[in-house]
Motif scaffolding. Structure first.
Motif: not given
Ligand code: HEM
Length: 221
Positions: A50-59
């Motif tokens: 969920a954390l990865l998906k909450s950071l669209p620029p990083l993803l």
């Protein structure tokens, strides 16, 4: 008549392979470390997802970087393969594989095999279209349900063995391209690269095995 020089020399192509290979190697290592959270239970890995998906620029930054790296890696490999073929149009009667280690001979088929694995893996655990009961929020159950199927687990295990051969030889070649594979450091370098590649294979293979062995279980409903 002088033969035309190719736009990109073999050294340039090998440098492209080395640089993109390094990016992909880094991703595989970080992804393996992230997946270890399966062993800490559903809450941990689901929060991580969920954390990865909450950071669209990083993803999306990571996704685009990986896509570009894979494309350049494959195109450079294809051009080098064609050049090798053209330089040796008649196949050897009797190939002498003594010098070429098993890993280096297998690069041109472990590469496409990993490419096919990644396509399947994305449809399986990211998009979910080939998963029997995919959830966009429950990464833990996606993994456990996926590996409960022995055929799927076997496929992952074989793909990880191919990956191990590929990243071991690839990383040795990378140091050669960078000019860092000197006789003095040859042995310790190979040993370190062998250990890292083996760790990646063993840890990745441990996930399907842990599910099949019942060590990582579905969440009780
Ligand atoms: C058994 C070993 C592996 C397991 C258990 C595993 C698990 C997963 C899971 C659960 C996801 C989805 C994550 C999410 O939606 O939050 C994922 C995505 C992904 N995996 Fe793996 N993986 C494994 C090996 C690999 C390998 C070896 C590669 C590359 C060669 C790879 C490349 C990817 C990529 C590119 C994504 C998509 C990331 C994104 O969302 O953009 N995986 N993996």
């Amino acid at each position: 008549m002088a033969s035309e020089k190719p736009v990109l020399g073999s050294i340039a192509l090998k440098s492209v392979m080395a640089l993109t290979g390094l990016v992909l190697y880094g991703f595989v290592f970080v992804h393996m470390v992230g997946n270890l959270q399966v062993y800490s239970g559903p809450e941990k890995i689901n929060k991580y997802g969920a954390l990865l998906k909450s950071l669209p620029p990083l993803l999306w930054g990571t996704r685009i970087t990986l896509l570009v790296a894979v494309a350049l890696h494959a195109v450079a490999a294809f051009i080098l393969w064609r050049r090798n073929l053209a330089a040796r149009p008649v196949g050897y009667d009797h190939q002498n594989f003594q010098a070429a280690k098993v890993t280096s001979r297998t690069m041109y088929w472990t590469g496409p095999m990993i490419g096919l694995f990644v396509v399947y893996h994305l449809l399986h655990l990211t998009v979910g279209s080939v998963h029997p009961s995919f959830s966009h929020t429950d990464v833990y159950s996606n993994v456990v349900i996926a590996f409960s199927n022995p055929a799927v687990s076997l496929f992952y295990i074989l793909a990880m063995v191919a990956l191990g051969f590929h990243i071991f030889h690839g990383s040795v070649s990378l140091f050669q391209t960078l000019g860092l594979r000197t006789p003095k450091y040859e042995k310790p370098l190979r040993a370190v690269l062998l250990v890292v590649s083996t760790v990646i294979v063993v840890v990745n293979i441990s996930f399907p095995i842990a599910v099949l062995a019942g060590l990582v279980r579905p969440v009780a409903s």
